[in-house]
Scaffold this active site. Structure first.
Site, PDB file in Angstrom:
ATOM      1  CD1 TRP A   1      -1.203   7.375   5.150  1.00  0.00           C
ATOM      2  CD2 TRP A   1      -1.007   6.703   7.280  1.00  0.00           C
ATOM      3  NE1 TRP A   1      -0.067   7.968   5.680  1.00  0.00           N
ATOM      4  CE2 TRP A   1       0.066   7.570   6.986  1.00  0.00           C
ATOM      5  CE3 TRP A   1      -1.088   6.151   8.567  1.00  0.00           C
ATOM      6  CZ2 TRP A   1       1.044   7.900   7.930  1.00  0.00           C
ATOM      7  CZ3 TRP A   1      -0.126   6.475   9.512  1.00  0.00           C
ATOM      8  CH2 TRP A   1       0.925   7.342   9.181  1.00  0.00           C
TER       9      TRP A   1
ATOM     10  CG  ASP B   1     -13.355   1.149  21.822  1.00  0.00           C
ATOM     11  OD1 ASP B   1     -14.173   2.087  21.700  1.00  0.00           O
ATOM     12  OD2 ASP B   1     -12.237   1.144  21.275  1.00  0.00           O
TER      13      ASP B   1
END
Length: 311
Positions: free
Chosen positions: A106, A262
């Site tokens: 979202w 990452d």
């Protein structure tokens, strides 16, 4: 500690909800460039690397808690913009028995989308104070087109004065919708000094098979190309030299692959920004990634960090 290298990482950090769907969910935060900033800061601090994070957050309690946590990690947060009425994006994560992940996002109203909406930004204002800038394909995707143009403009100015630009190709097709991601990636690849490429992402982006995706990576004009291939050896191509192949570390059990790439970037950059060889840097990146995949979540506890020895 004397500061020898100043690097700013640009991107988005979101609220993370991890756990059982419609059951107990644990709150944390995460984002590809933020995860890299944490690991780069942890590994590179003793070598004089100063890590700044550039993003936009709200003035809400979640945003404030994020900033406090980043500062506890030693990350400089003065390039973080705050805008009242906006909030970080949110995502949930489900992890299967093999450690693979499923995400639900979202983020359409994420505050990070507005970093370049003002007349100027801290990143643009302080280019002369930096030695390197790092951003990713996700950093590009979450920005509106006008924001991307501002980013490329500052990159051109930064490189013209000798700054180093590092681009990680993290590609998430669902973030691009009806846009033309190869157009933007081509510009990013053409305007960086080092690129870190997840091979599967490169294949998906350009619609290539694995061999063609690798050939594309090797053909890029940037000085240094680092190719991440999961459990396969990491490949490093320095322009004008034969590619290096650096084996990964085997682990007894993969718990969660979140943050593996990452953390690799953090370990690799910590070594390279201190002047170490590409081979040592790849080993360092592979080492931290092998530890991260044995823990849940993208950011492992400090006491789980391995020890690194750099020149």
């Amino acid at each position: 500690m004397e500061v020898k290298c100043r690097i700013a990482l640009l991107g988005e950090c979101m609220i993370e909800m991890r756990g059982q769907m419609f059951g107990t969910m644990h709150q944390h935060f995460g984002g590809d460039t933020l995860n890299t900033a944490v690991y780069l800061g942890r590994i590179g601090a003793e070598g004089g690397i100063k890590v700044s994070y550039a993003t936009q957050l709200g003035t809400d309690a979640y945003s404030q808690a994020m900033i406090a946590a980043w500062q506890d990690e030693g990350i400089d947060t003065h390039m973080v913009l705050r805008e009242e009425g906006r909030m970080p994006g949110l995502y949930t994560i489900q992890v299967d028995e093999s450690g693979e992940r499923t995400f639900y996002y979202w983020r359409d109203a994420s505050a990070a989308r507005g970093y370049f909406e003002g007349a100027s930004s801290p990143l643009e204002d302080e280019l002369d104070e930096l030695d390197a800038i790092y951003y990713s394909g996700i950093s590009l995707a979450v920005l509106p087109k006008a924001g991307r143009e501002r980013l490329f403009s500052l990159i051109e100015r930064f490189r013209a004065r000798g700054g180093k630009v590092i681009f990680d190709n993290n590609f998430r097709a669902r973030l691009w919708r009806d846009d033309d991601p190869p157009f933007w990636y081509d510009r990013a690849f053409a305007n960086c000094d080092m690129t870190l490429i997840t091979l599967d992402d490169n294949a998906a982006l350009y619609g290539l098979d694995e061999g063609s995706a690798l050939a594309h990576a090797y053909s890029l004009a940037c000085e240094e190309v680092v190719v991440k291939r999961g459990a396969e050896p990491t490949l490093v191509r320095i322009r004008g030299m034969e590619p290096l192949s650096v084996p990964v570390f085997k682990v007894p059990k993969v718990v969660d692959t979140t943050g593996a790439g990452d953390s690799f970037a953090g370990g690799y950059l910590a070594a390279r920004l201190q002047g170490n060889s590409p081979e040592l840097a790849a080993r360092s990146g592979n080492k931290i990634a092998s530890i991260v995949v044995q823990h849940p979540g993208a950011i492992i506890p400090r006491d789980a960090m391995p020890v690194f020895f750099f020149v």
